[in-house]
Design a protein around this motif. Structure first.
Motif, PDB file in Angstrom:
ATOM      1  N   TRP A 197       0.922  -1.370   0.182  1.00 46.85           N
ATOM      2  CA  TRP A 197       0.065  -0.015   0.028  1.00 46.85           C
ATOM      3  C   TRP A 197       0.726   1.186  -0.061  1.00 46.85           C
ATOM      4  N   ASP A 209      -0.305   2.736  -8.554  1.00 45.51           N
ATOM      5  CA  ASP A 209      -1.905   2.564  -8.577  1.00 45.51           C
ATOM      6  C   ASP A 209      -2.553   2.670  -9.993  1.00 45.51           C
ATOM      7  N   VAL A 219      -3.328   3.553  -0.819  1.00 41.48           N
ATOM      8  CA  VAL A 219      -4.024   2.838  -1.860  1.00 41.48           C
ATOM      9  C   VAL A 219      -3.220   1.673  -2.103  1.00 41.48           C
ATOM     10  N   VAL A 222      -0.882  -1.734  -7.579  1.00 40.22           N
ATOM     11  CA  VAL A 222      -1.652  -2.770  -8.533  1.00 40.22           C
ATOM     12  C   VAL A 222      -0.772  -3.943  -8.654  1.00 40.22           C
ATOM     13  N   THR A 267       2.527   1.346 -12.830  1.00 40.48           N
ATOM     14  CA  THR A 267       2.146   0.124 -12.226  1.00 40.48           C
ATOM     15  C   THR A 267       3.538  -0.796 -12.241  1.00 40.48           C
TER      16      THR A 267
END
Length: 827
Positions: A197, A209, A219, A222, A267
């Motif tokens: 995160w 993300d 957040v 990914v 990402t």
């Protein structure tokens, strides 16, 4: 005279005989030659660094000058050695490592070789196992600091994205965190489920993300799973997965993502050509990875030779290259144009820019290849800041060198080119260097900080003079939890330490063999990273961050989990318990809740309070029958409660006064469901009464009511739950021997029941059976009740106490009862 002549004659005769026996020209017998020890001829190991549960083969060959058969014996400081295979001159053994070991742990495998007649020789191998992420964990960024608390939440202080107050604050929405890392303006958190995160600035995609939107709350990165380590620096991020691959995202201007390009990534992408990686480090524009074979790979910026391959480049290298001359490395560290490697023997190598002597080597120029840092041995880990470095030593001290403009070396001096100890700092378990400040964690879980404080990265108001030596972080001495025993009290602080006060009979405070009581808080030894507490009758329990349980105090009935000891003077582990999240103590028995939702019990069992279908006392933990999906537990004098995930409540043990709430007075040795209760979110157990808090904010009570402890302004006991009138919006509940508490959201703390010692906190001249409000304590973080005293953690983290105080259980240094809350002075 004749006797004198006779004596001389015998003396002369003895001399002649001696001369005849030895001969005039005979030499003394030469000394026998001493046998020689064996000589080591060859030593090899198949790997230096290991992934989880991997195996290494060790080999030695030796010779003996007299051709004697040699004996070999092996031992290891961790892991498991298999059966050795030996000949007259060689020995081979396989060693299997654990899944992980604490960061900085170096395993030592030692072989002893003997020929049976001369002194034995020894040879020591060093290796490292992939680090276990976990508390204590700290990270120092450019202008902010992070710390993982024992409960898996994260605290942050200093200047970070969209936060300018600088004070200590929790990072919202983060739980079950095992490790953290900080970049210039962003941060990473690794959770126990292997996900990553991120929060903070995201202009280069460093949050991973898929966007460039900055975030003030975390957040999920990914596409990343099974991650075991993270590293953030500058505006890029790295992650190491369990399979030994490395993934990178964010800024890639110098090729620091290692994907063969100079293109930034929103990402994660896999770093090329890397397998069996065991450790990593992100610098500002370059990155490092240590492989299982002890070699190091580097990629990214190389203007100052920070890739260590003997060259330099103005453009950077977007693919990993081998660092020269390194073969036995166990961990790496990097910062702006600086690179470091810790070797299996505890020495350190450095390369790159040598501004202000940051490399710690004898020469003053930059270095394109690794060379040893002067005078460093027995190093556990290294962390690197802006042109300075700190090393955590095996003995728990810290050494530092390089630039000291902001006091980041911790000794109040100026630039130093060689490592020197940070004064007054011992017992350190983790250390992290930011741009110009340092965060360290002591063995008791408390942090120390020093260096630049311009942006409150030390957690203190900005000062014109930076801290040139270690200081505490204000705000971390706040309490998060309290527990009240019969006549003693416990408090868990935000830094994971435990403090105790009151009666120390039977070592209830865990202070060793010190007699008497302590009317003011003292720190309980051997405890760090604590996440939960319980206090009973002269005994105590603590749950550590790793899910194990420590016990101390009185244990005659087995309530400390020991078959042999009746008293633990200091905290000792309870064997056979793991994955524990909460504990509770009644009269001479104990309960523990496991993360799998099962409940375990041990100790006294005359009323079936262990819930195992018997009334047999048991000193070792055993599972309570038939209970699954439990989320909370509570222990009364001789009955117990369990709250299940479906909102139902289950009870067992003594039921003479209806304490089990099943409509009868029949005691139960296995759990039965409490009648008519659904949607429950919390439970509490007094001596012979019980409470339940429902999700609608109402409170329900049952059992003994001879002192009004059921809160219904009567003295009538109940065998099944009834609603406590006049209570709504309740957030938390607690039960003492014959009194109870309810904390109302936005409102005062409500107390009811017995009040002979002032345990309701309602002030002077209040009758015994009372119900009233404590207006001064609104929205408390925690509440706890003992036999005749009460504790609360206020919204600001301060601890308050009231009621009986004969043994100092109110913690104010006196022995007089107090009918109203008084502050407990914690450090």
């Amino acid at each position: 005279m004749n006797s004198l002549i006779g004596f001389r004659f015998h003396l002369a005769l003895l001399a002649v005989l001696t001369l005849l026996g030895t001969g005039c020209d005979s030499d003394p017998e030469p000394p026998r030659p001493q046998p020689n020890s064996p000589t080591l001829v060859e030593s090899t190991q198949s790997a230096v660094n290991l992934m989880a549960n991997e195996t290494v083969t060790f080999h030695v060959a030796a010779k003996d000058g007299a051709q004697r058969t040699l004996g070999f014996s092996w031992e290891a400081s961790a892991g498991v050695l298999e059966q050795q295979q030996s000949t007259a001159t060689t020995s081979d053994v396989r060693w299997k490592g654990p899944e992980c070991l604490p960061a900085g742990t170096r395993v030592k495998v030692t072989v002893t070789i003997t020929n049976g007649v001369a002194p034995a020789i020894t040879h020591r191998f060093g290796l490292s196992v992939v680090a276990c992420p976990g508390a204590p964990a700290v990270a120092a960024g450019r202008y902010h600091s992070l710390m993982v608390r024992p409960d898996g939440t994260v605290l942050e202080w200093g200047l970070s994205y969209l936060r300018f107050d600088g004070g200590v604050r929790p990072v919202p929405g983060l739980t079950d965190v095992r490790a953290v890392s900080a970049g210039n303006e962003h941060a990473l958190a690794l959770r126990t489920d292997g996900t990553v995160w991120a929060w903070g600035s995201n202009f280069a995609g460093q949050l991973g993300d898929g966007t460039k939107t900055s975030r003030s709350t975390p957040v999920q990165v990914v596409g990343l799973t099974e991650v075991i380590a993270v590293s953030a620096a500058g505006y890029s991020s790295l992650a190491l997965r369990k399979d030994g691959t490395v993934w990178a995202w964010g800024d890639n201007e110098s090729g620091q993502l290692g994907d063969g390009t100079m293109e930034g990534r929103l990402t994660p992408v896999q770093v090329l050509d890397l397998v069996r990686v065991t450790g990593l480090a992100a610098g500002r524009g370059h990155s490092l990875a240590v492989l299982a074979d002890g070699t190091v790979r580097a990629w990214g910026a190389n203007i100052y030779g920070q890739l260590g391959d003997g060259g330099f480049s103005l453009e950077g290298n977007p693919r990993p290259v081998a660092v020269s001359k390194l073969t036995d490395v166990v961990s790496v560290a990097a910062s702006t144009s600086l690179s470091f490697a810790v070797h299996s023997d505890g020495t350190v190598s450095s390369w790159g820019s040598n501004v202000d002597g940051a490399l710690g080597v004898e020469q003053r120029s930059n270095s394109r290849v690794p060379s040893k840092v002067f005078g460093l041995t027995d190093v556990a880990t290294v962390s690197v800041g802006g042109y300075y470095a700190v090393a955590l030593m095996g003995d728990g001290t810290v050494r530092s060198w390089g630039n000291n403009d902001s006091g980041q070396l911790g000794d109040g001096t100026y630039i130093r080119h060689t490592p020197t100890p940070v004064p007054g700092l011992t017992g350190v378990t983790a250390v992290s260097a930011g741009e110009d400040h340092v965060v360290a964690v002591l063995s008791d879980g408390s942090p120390r900080v020093w260096g630049d404080n311009q942006f409150m990265q030390l957690g203190r108001p900005p000062e014109s003079v930076n801290r040139g030596g270690p200081v505490q972080v204000p705000g971390l001495t706040e309490a998060s939890l309290v527990a009240a025993g019969k006549t003693h009290s416990l408090a868990l602080l935000a830094d994971g330490t435990v403090w105790a006060w009151g009666d120390n009979s039977f070592s209830a405070l865990g202070l060793g063999d010190e007699p008497g009581a302590s009317p003011t808080p003292v720190q309980v030894p051997k405890l760090a990273g604590v996440r939960s507490l319980a206090a009973g009758e002269n005994s105590s329990l603590a749950v550590l961050a790793n899910g194990t349980v420590m016990a101390w105090g009185y244990g005659l009935f087995g309530q400390l989990g020991s078959e042999s000891a009746s008293i633990f003077q200091i905290p000792e582990p309870i064997f056979g318990l793991s994955g524990i999240t909460a504990v509770a103590m009644g009269h001479w028995y104990s309960l523990a809740l496991r993360e799998d939702g099962t409940v375990w019990s041990w100790g006294y069992n005359a009323s079936g309070q262990l819930g195992d279908g018997t009334t047999d006392e048991r000193p070792r933990p055993g599972q309570v029958a038939g209970l699954t999906q439990v989320t909370a537990i509570a222990a009364g004098a001789s009955h117990a409660l369990a709250l299940r995930a479906d909102g139902t409540v289950w009870a067992w043990g003594s039921n003479a006064l209806g304490t089990l709430g099943d409509g009868t007075q029949t005691s139960r040795s296995t759990p039965v469901q409490v009648q008519g209760l659904t949607g429950v979110i919390a439970v509490a157990a007094g001596e012979y009464h019980s409470l339940a808090l429902r999700e609608d904010g109402t409170v329900w009570s049952w059992g003994n009511n001879n002192e009004g402890q059921l809160g219904d302004v009567t003295a009538s006991s109940r065998q099944s739950p009834g609603q406590v009138p006049g209570l709504a919006g309740v957030q938390r509940i607690a039960a003492g021997e014959k009194h109870a508490l309810a904390a109302v959201e936005g409102g005062p703390l409500v107390a009811f029941g017995k009040n002979t010692s002032g345990q309701l906190g309602l002030g002077e001249r209040k009758e015994n059976q009372s119900r009233g409000e404590i207006a001064s304590l609104r929205n408390p973080r925690g509440i706890a009740a003992g036999i005749a005293h009460t504790l609360a953690v206020a919204a600001d983290g301060t601890v308050w106490a009231w009621g009986a105080n004969a043994t100092g259980q109110l913690g104010n240094g006196e022995a007089a009862n107090s009918p109203q809350p008084i502050t407990v002075k914690l450090p």
